[in-house]
Write a protein that holds these residues in place. Sequence first.
Motif, PDB file in Angstrom:
ATOM      1  N   GLN A  38     -13.241 -12.291 -10.218  1.00  0.00           N
ATOM      2  CA  GLN A  38     -14.027 -11.869  -9.051  1.00  0.00           C
ATOM      3  C   GLN A  38     -15.503 -12.255  -9.187  1.00  0.00           C
ATOM      4  O   GLN A  38     -16.305 -11.936  -8.315  1.00  0.00           O
ATOM      5  CB  GLN A  38     -13.900 -10.357  -8.836  1.00  0.00           C
ATOM      6  N   MET A  39     -15.837 -12.924 -10.277  1.00  0.00           N
ATOM      7  CA  MET A  39     -17.212 -13.381 -10.522  1.00  0.00           C
ATOM      8  C   MET A  39     -18.197 -12.214 -10.556  1.00  0.00           C
ATOM      9  O   MET A  39     -19.299 -12.288 -10.005  1.00  0.00           O
ATOM     10  CB  MET A  39     -17.639 -14.431  -9.481  1.00  0.00           C
ATOM     11  N   ARG A  40     -17.800 -11.158 -11.208  1.00  0.00           N
ATOM     12  CA  ARG A  40     -18.625  -9.956 -11.327  1.00  0.00           C
ATOM     13  C   ARG A  40     -19.540 -10.040 -12.543  1.00  0.00           C
ATOM     14  O   ARG A  40     -19.152 -10.556 -13.590  1.00  0.00           O
ATOM     15  CB  ARG A  40     -17.743  -8.709 -11.471  1.00  0.00           C
ATOM     16  N   MET A  84      -5.083   3.558 -14.567  1.00  0.00           N
ATOM     17  CA  MET A  84      -5.032   2.834 -13.297  1.00  0.00           C
ATOM     18  C   MET A  84      -5.345   1.366 -13.546  1.00  0.00           C
ATOM     19  O   MET A  84      -6.447   1.024 -13.971  1.00  0.00           O
ATOM     20  CB  MET A  84      -6.068   3.378 -12.312  1.00  0.00           C
ATOM     21  N   VAL A  85      -4.392   0.504 -13.275  1.00  0.00           N
ATOM     22  CA  VAL A  85      -4.568  -0.930 -13.498  1.00  0.00           C
ATOM     23  C   VAL A  85      -4.553  -1.632 -12.143  1.00  0.00           C
ATOM     24  O   VAL A  85      -3.605  -1.459 -11.378  1.00  0.00           O
ATOM     25  CB  VAL A  85      -3.443  -1.489 -14.403  1.00  0.00           C
ATOM     26  N   PRO A  86      -5.592  -2.401 -11.815  1.00  0.00           N
ATOM     27  CA  PRO A  86      -5.589  -3.122 -10.530  1.00  0.00           C
ATOM     28  C   PRO A  86      -4.449  -4.141 -10.490  1.00  0.00           C
ATOM     29  O   PRO A  86      -4.181  -4.815 -11.485  1.00  0.00           O
ATOM     30  CB  PRO A  86      -6.952  -3.804 -10.484  1.00  0.00           C
ATOM     31  N   GLU A  87      -3.795  -4.206  -9.331  1.00  0.00           N
ATOM     32  CA  GLU A  87      -2.612  -5.071  -9.215  1.00  0.00           C
ATOM     33  C   GLU A  87      -2.919  -6.480  -8.759  1.00  0.00           C
ATOM     34  O   GLU A  87      -2.187  -7.402  -9.099  1.00  0.00           O
ATOM     35  CB  GLU A  87      -1.619  -4.451  -8.237  1.00  0.00           C
ATOM     36  N   ASN A  88      -3.963  -6.665  -7.944  1.00  0.00           N
ATOM     37  CA  ASN A  88      -4.263  -8.025  -7.490  1.00  0.00           C
ATOM     38  C   ASN A  88      -5.751  -8.165  -7.205  1.00  0.00           C
ATOM     39  O   ASN A  88      -6.466  -7.176  -7.043  1.00  0.00           O
ATOM     40  CB  ASN A  88      -3.414  -8.411  -6.275  1.00  0.00           C
ATOM     41  N   ASN A  91      -8.425  -6.571  -4.300  1.00  0.00           N
ATOM     42  CA  ASN A  91      -9.099  -5.283  -4.383  1.00  0.00           C
ATOM     43  C   ASN A  91     -10.473  -5.539  -5.011  1.00  0.00           C
ATOM     44  O   ASN A  91     -10.618  -5.570  -6.229  1.00  0.00           O
ATOM     45  CB  ASN A  91      -8.280  -4.304  -5.228  1.00  0.00           C
ATOM     46  N   ILE A  92     -11.455  -5.758  -4.165  1.00  0.00           N
ATOM     47  CA  ILE A  92     -12.779  -6.178  -4.630  1.00  0.00           C
ATOM     48  C   ILE A  92     -13.539  -4.984  -5.213  1.00  0.00           C
ATOM     49  O   ILE A  92     -13.772  -3.999  -4.531  1.00  0.00           O
ATOM     50  CB  ILE A  92     -13.588  -6.803  -3.469  1.00  0.00           C
ATOM     51  N   TYR A  93     -13.910  -5.109  -6.470  1.00  0.00           N
ATOM     52  CA  TYR A  93     -14.665  -4.056  -7.141  1.00  0.00           C
ATOM     53  C   TYR A  93     -16.141  -4.255  -6.812  1.00  0.00           C
ATOM     54  O   TYR A  93     -16.854  -5.006  -7.484  1.00  0.00           O
ATOM     55  CB  TYR A  93     -14.415  -4.117  -8.650  1.00  0.00           C
ATOM     56  N   GLU A  94     -16.559  -3.553  -5.781  1.00  0.00           N
ATOM     57  CA  GLU A  94     -17.914  -3.701  -5.265  1.00  0.00           C
ATOM     58  C   GLU A  94     -18.275  -2.442  -4.481  1.00  0.00           C
ATOM     59  O   GLU A  94     -17.418  -1.812  -3.885  1.00  0.00           O
ATOM     60  CB  GLU A  94     -17.945  -4.919  -4.343  1.00  0.00           C
ATOM     61  N   ARG A 100     -16.422   3.948  -2.073  1.00  0.00           N
ATOM     62  CA  ARG A 100     -15.135   3.254  -1.862  1.00  0.00           C
ATOM     63  C   ARG A 100     -14.095   3.743  -2.847  1.00  0.00           C
ATOM     64  O   ARG A 100     -14.302   3.683  -4.059  1.00  0.00           O
ATOM     65  CB  ARG A 100     -15.302   1.748  -2.092  1.00  0.00           C
ATOM     66  N   HIS A 101     -12.982   4.201  -2.304  1.00  0.00           N
ATOM     67  CA  HIS A 101     -11.837   4.558  -3.136  1.00  0.00           C
ATOM     68  C   HIS A 101     -11.083   3.265  -3.419  1.00  0.00           C
ATOM     69  O   HIS A 101     -10.570   2.629  -2.502  1.00  0.00           O
ATOM     70  CB  HIS A 101     -10.954   5.565  -2.388  1.00  0.00           C
TER      71      HIS A 101
END
Length: 153
Positions: A38-40, A84-88, A91-94, A100-101
């Motif tokens: 995601q280039m975070r 909790m593991v992100p699946e794809n 789901n932008i972590y921002e 944001r939930h």
Amino acid sequence: MPSACRARQRLAVIIPYRDRARHLRLLLSYLHPFLQRQMRHYQIFVVEQAYDETFNKGMIMNVAFTEVMRRGRWDCIVFHDVDMVPENDRNIYECMRQPRHLSPGVDVLRYVLMYSDLVGGALALTPTQVVRTNGYSNLYWGWGAEDDDMYMR
């Protein structure tokens, strides 16, 4: 941090942890490549409560937030459960203008919220939003309820 571009936000991920080494290893093995794709610009902070007392997740997340803010400038704070593991990558972590939930759909719950006020699992807040809500409540000992309280805040 990404080498090919400038990230939009500096992200701090706070993971409250207690006696779940397998979950932590799994989460980190997924979360690092996920955030890199995601280039975070990010840093992960694992916070563990000292002593063998009853767990107070809200309190250790508040302590972690205070310490994280002392160690740098962050635009977005993600409070992330260890299981909790992100699946794809969609789901932008921002952080946005509102909290944001990040985990409204969970596989073991057939991707349906147990109740509409649920914000547990992974929640993204700006530092200003954390301060305005006065963080998580320190009143909840044991597992649960601190995230329901955060929803009300």
